[in-house]
Design an enzyme around this catalytic site. Structure first.
Site, PDB file in Angstrom:
ATOM      1  N   GLU A  10      75.584  -3.785  -7.315  1.00 30.63           N
ATOM      2  CA  GLU A  10      75.023  -4.060  -5.973  1.00 30.63           C
ATOM      3  C   GLU A  10      76.061  -4.781  -5.092  1.00 30.63           C
ATOM      4  OE1 GLU A  10      71.096  -6.111  -5.938  1.00 30.63           O
ATOM      5  OE2 GLU A  10      72.078  -7.655  -4.764  1.00 30.63           O
TER       6      GLU A  10
ATOM      7  N   LYS B 176      70.177  -6.045 -15.863  1.00 30.83           N
ATOM      8  CA  LYS B 176      69.914  -6.498 -14.483  1.00 30.83           C
ATOM      9  C   LYS B 176      71.142  -7.191 -13.901  1.00 30.83           C
ATOM     10  CE  LYS B 176      67.695  -7.308 -10.664  1.00 30.83           C
ATOM     11  NZ  LYS B 176      68.113  -8.447  -9.998  1.00 30.83           N
TER      12      LYS B 176
ATOM     13  N   SER C 228      64.030  -5.593 -10.042  1.00 33.41           N
ATOM     14  CA  SER C 228      64.818  -5.397  -8.819  1.00 33.41           C
ATOM     15  C   SER C 228      64.002  -4.694  -7.745  1.00 33.41           C
ATOM     16  CB  SER C 228      66.065  -4.561  -9.105  1.00 33.41           C
ATOM     17  OG  SER C 228      66.746  -4.312  -7.891  1.00 33.41           O
TER      18      SER C 228
ATOM     19  N   HIS D 147      73.438  -4.495 -12.902  1.00 39.78           N
ATOM     20  CA  HIS D 147      72.860  -3.904 -11.684  1.00 39.78           C
ATOM     21  C   HIS D 147      73.314  -4.705 -10.461  1.00 39.78           C
ATOM     22  CE1 HIS D 147      69.845  -4.181  -8.469  1.00 39.78           C
ATOM     23  NE2 HIS D 147      69.529  -2.924  -8.723  1.00 39.78           N
ATOM     24  N   ASN D 148      73.223  -6.010 -10.559  1.00 44.45           N
ATOM     25  CA  ASN D 148      73.597  -6.852  -9.424  1.00 44.45           C
ATOM     26  C   ASN D 148      75.096  -6.811  -9.157  1.00 44.45           C
ATOM     27  OD1 ASN D 148      70.884  -7.523  -9.510  1.00 44.45           O
ATOM     28  ND2 ASN D 148      71.246  -9.652  -8.969  1.00 44.45           N
TER      29      ASN D 148
ATOM     30  N   ALA E 183      66.189 -18.990 -11.422  1.00 49.12           N
ATOM     31  CA  ALA E 183      66.977 -18.982 -12.662  1.00 49.12           C
ATOM     32  C   ALA E 183      67.617 -20.346 -12.875  1.00 49.12           C
ATOM     33  CB  ALA E 183      68.056 -17.912 -12.568  1.00 49.12           C
TER      34      ALA E 183
ATOM     35  N   MET F 299      58.687 -13.437  -4.668  1.00 48.01           N
ATOM     36  CA  MET F 299      58.659 -12.412  -5.714  1.00 48.01           C
ATOM     37  C   MET F 299      57.410 -12.543  -6.589  1.00 48.01           C
ATOM     38  SD  MET F 299      61.218 -10.389  -5.375  1.00 48.01           S
ATOM     39  CE  MET F 299      61.522  -9.548  -6.934  1.00 48.01           C
ATOM     40  N   GLY F 300      57.072 -13.765  -6.996  1.00 50.16           N
ATOM     41  CA  GLY F 300      55.932 -13.977  -7.880  1.00 50.16           C
ATOM     42  C   GLY F 300      54.627 -13.570  -7.218  1.00 50.16           C
TER      43      GLY F 300
END
Ligand code: 6PG
Length: 478
Positions: free
Chosen positions: A199, A192, A138, A195-196, A86, A24-25
């Protein structure tokens, strides 16, 4: 050996820093560089730092493995994005950074941090004279690289400093960027998290649909691919449906047949769905579709126990294959019905959490941001956005007349599919959770009078009456 500090790192010339160069980074860093900004990346892991370095030739990117070189390369006041796993890793990075940063510098945690951690870190960094933003991102790898949905929260002024960059890298829908400040402190990470949770529930509903079609309808992978692709042209159009259709078509590289048939049926999770359910329980806001999705992942992981149970509970419920066409129409309705109820549960949690935590969330803005780039993007979100744009304080999507009409039209399909599932012994707990929630929510009367009577009977917990005010207790034993 540590890479020597290059001449570039001695000059504070880079616009943004990125800490954590995993999938991701690295992809976010490349996305930022594509938009004309310069980025310095930092990762102690040589392979990860090198992976970004290889991309840096034609771009305004520098990759370093030494924190002081990283900090020294940034324009001041600094703006640093964190994309580390995380949990404790985020705290460790923050503690390393505090002594080497200067007042006014800004840290934006773009990982899936728990919102309560974000609140704690906001206070910690404020004490150190630094700004902190909790930013939900996301869209997975492709989203990070070419346009994620971005859910920032935290100090508004600090946000404004990086807003043009976040806007530039985010997904676009009809020319609108899928990014916007959501509220103070942990508002972005809270959104978020929900959101998950949504999901998880949508994924579970698609998995239950697959189970029904495969087992009751006898559909093979080609037929599943065709049907899911067809559904994706209609009101169910969504990213998760699109990738699900593609999954059924994917050949296995290692053996004949389809890959889906070689994947072990035990689901894993990193915890964001569970956090949603946990927090919803804390706030007393029901989100049963999400609860069931988490429970089913947990149940799927109990493979050994299920194997034994399978030999003990032998039932013959299979029956003849249901007619494919007459199964697909109600199932499409059931899926749309359950998807609406799932979004409704997640948004209801956001509505109440916004009040409980003082986020001041605008649900139209949340729906707008979710329309593109993120995992739960779906055509449906356009209608959801319209509802909240009209009525920002609506406690539930189910109270919007347009959605009431939709659900009335769809519920018969859901009921007929669930009857079939029950008769065939096919587990469809997320679908059932959606239907039961709907049936409970739309009723004036629920049998909770009996719960109150029971509580008062065994615990003298008292009850209220329908015909007079006050609190009553009955000596039930007499
Ligand atoms: C996203 C996803 C992502 C998620 C992982 C899988 O929005 O891009 O929600 O953030 O954390 O893809 O999560 P689980 O491992 O919990 O399934």
């Amino acid at each position: 050996m540590e890479k020597p500090t290059s001449p570039e790192t001695r000059v504070a010339q880079y616009d943004f820093g990125m800490i954590g160069l995993g999938v991701m980074g690295r992809n976010l860093a490349l996305n930022i560089a594509d938009r004309g900004y310069s980025v310095v990346g930092f990762d102690k892991d040589q392979d990860k730092a090198q992976a970004l370095e290889q991309e840096s030739r034609q771009r305004n990117i520098l990759s370093v493995r030494e924190l002081r070189a990283f900090v020294g390369a940034l324009k001041t006041p600094r703006a640093i994005l964190l994309l580390v796993p995380a949990g404790p890793a985020v705290d460790a990075v923050i503690e390393e950074l505090i002594p080497v940063l200067s007042a006014g510098d800004l840290l934006a945690d773009c990982g899936n941090s728990h919102f309560s951690d974000t609140d704690r870190r906001t206070r910690r960094l404020e004490e150190a004279g630094l700004h902190f933003l909790g930013v939900g991102v996301s869209g997975g790898e492709a989203g990070a690289r070419f346009g994620p949905s971005i859910m920032p929260g935290g100090d508004r002024e600090a946000f404004e400093r990086i807003a043009p960059m976040l806007q530039a890298i985010s997904a676009k829908v009809n020319g609108e960027h899928c990014m916007g400040w959501l509220g103070p402190r942990s508002a972005g990470h809270y959104v978020k998290m929900v959101h998950n949770g949504i999901e998880y529930a949508l994924m579970q509903l698609l998995a239950e649909t697959y189970h029904l079609l495969k087992e009751a309808g006898g559909l093979d992978n080609d037929e599943l691919h065709a049907l899911f692709s067809r559904w994706n042209q209609g009101p169910l159009q969504s990213f998760l449906l699109e990738i699900t259709a593609a999954i059924f078509a994917r050949a296995d590289d290692l053996s004949p047949g389809r890959l889906i048939d070689r994947i072990k049926a035990s689901a894993k999770q990193k915890g964001t769905g569970m956090w949603t359910s946990q927090n919803a329980l804390d706030l007393h806001i029901p989100v049963p579709a999400i609860d069931m999705a988490v429970a089913q992942r947990d149940l799927s992981a109990l493979a050994d126990e299920r194997h034994i149970a399978n030999t003990l509970h032998t039932l013959h419920l299979s029956g003849d294959p249901a007619d494919k066409e007459s199964l697909s129409a109600p199932l499409e309705q059931a899926l749309e019905f359950a998807a609406i109820v799932t979004y409704a549960q997640g948004l209801s949690l956001l509505h109440h959490a916004s009040q409980a935590y003082g986020y001041g969330l605008q649900l139209a803005e949340v729906a707008r941001i979710w329309r593109g780039g993120c995992i739960i993007r779906a055509a449906l979100l356009e209608d959801i956005r319209a509802v909240y744009a009209n009525k920002p304080d609506l406690p539930s999507l189910l109270l919007a007349p347009a959605f009431a009409q939709k659900l009335i039209a769809l519920q018969a399909g859901a009921r007929s599919v669930l009857k079939l599932a029950i008769d065939r012994g096919i587990p469809v707990p997320a679908f059932m959770a959606c239907l039961s929630y709907y049936d409970a929510y739309r009723r004036d009367w629920l049998p909770a009078n009996l719960i109150q009577a029971q509580r008062d009977f065994f615990g003298a917990h008292t009850y209220e009456r329908t015909d007079r005010t006050g609190v009553f207790h009955t000596n039930w034993g007499q």
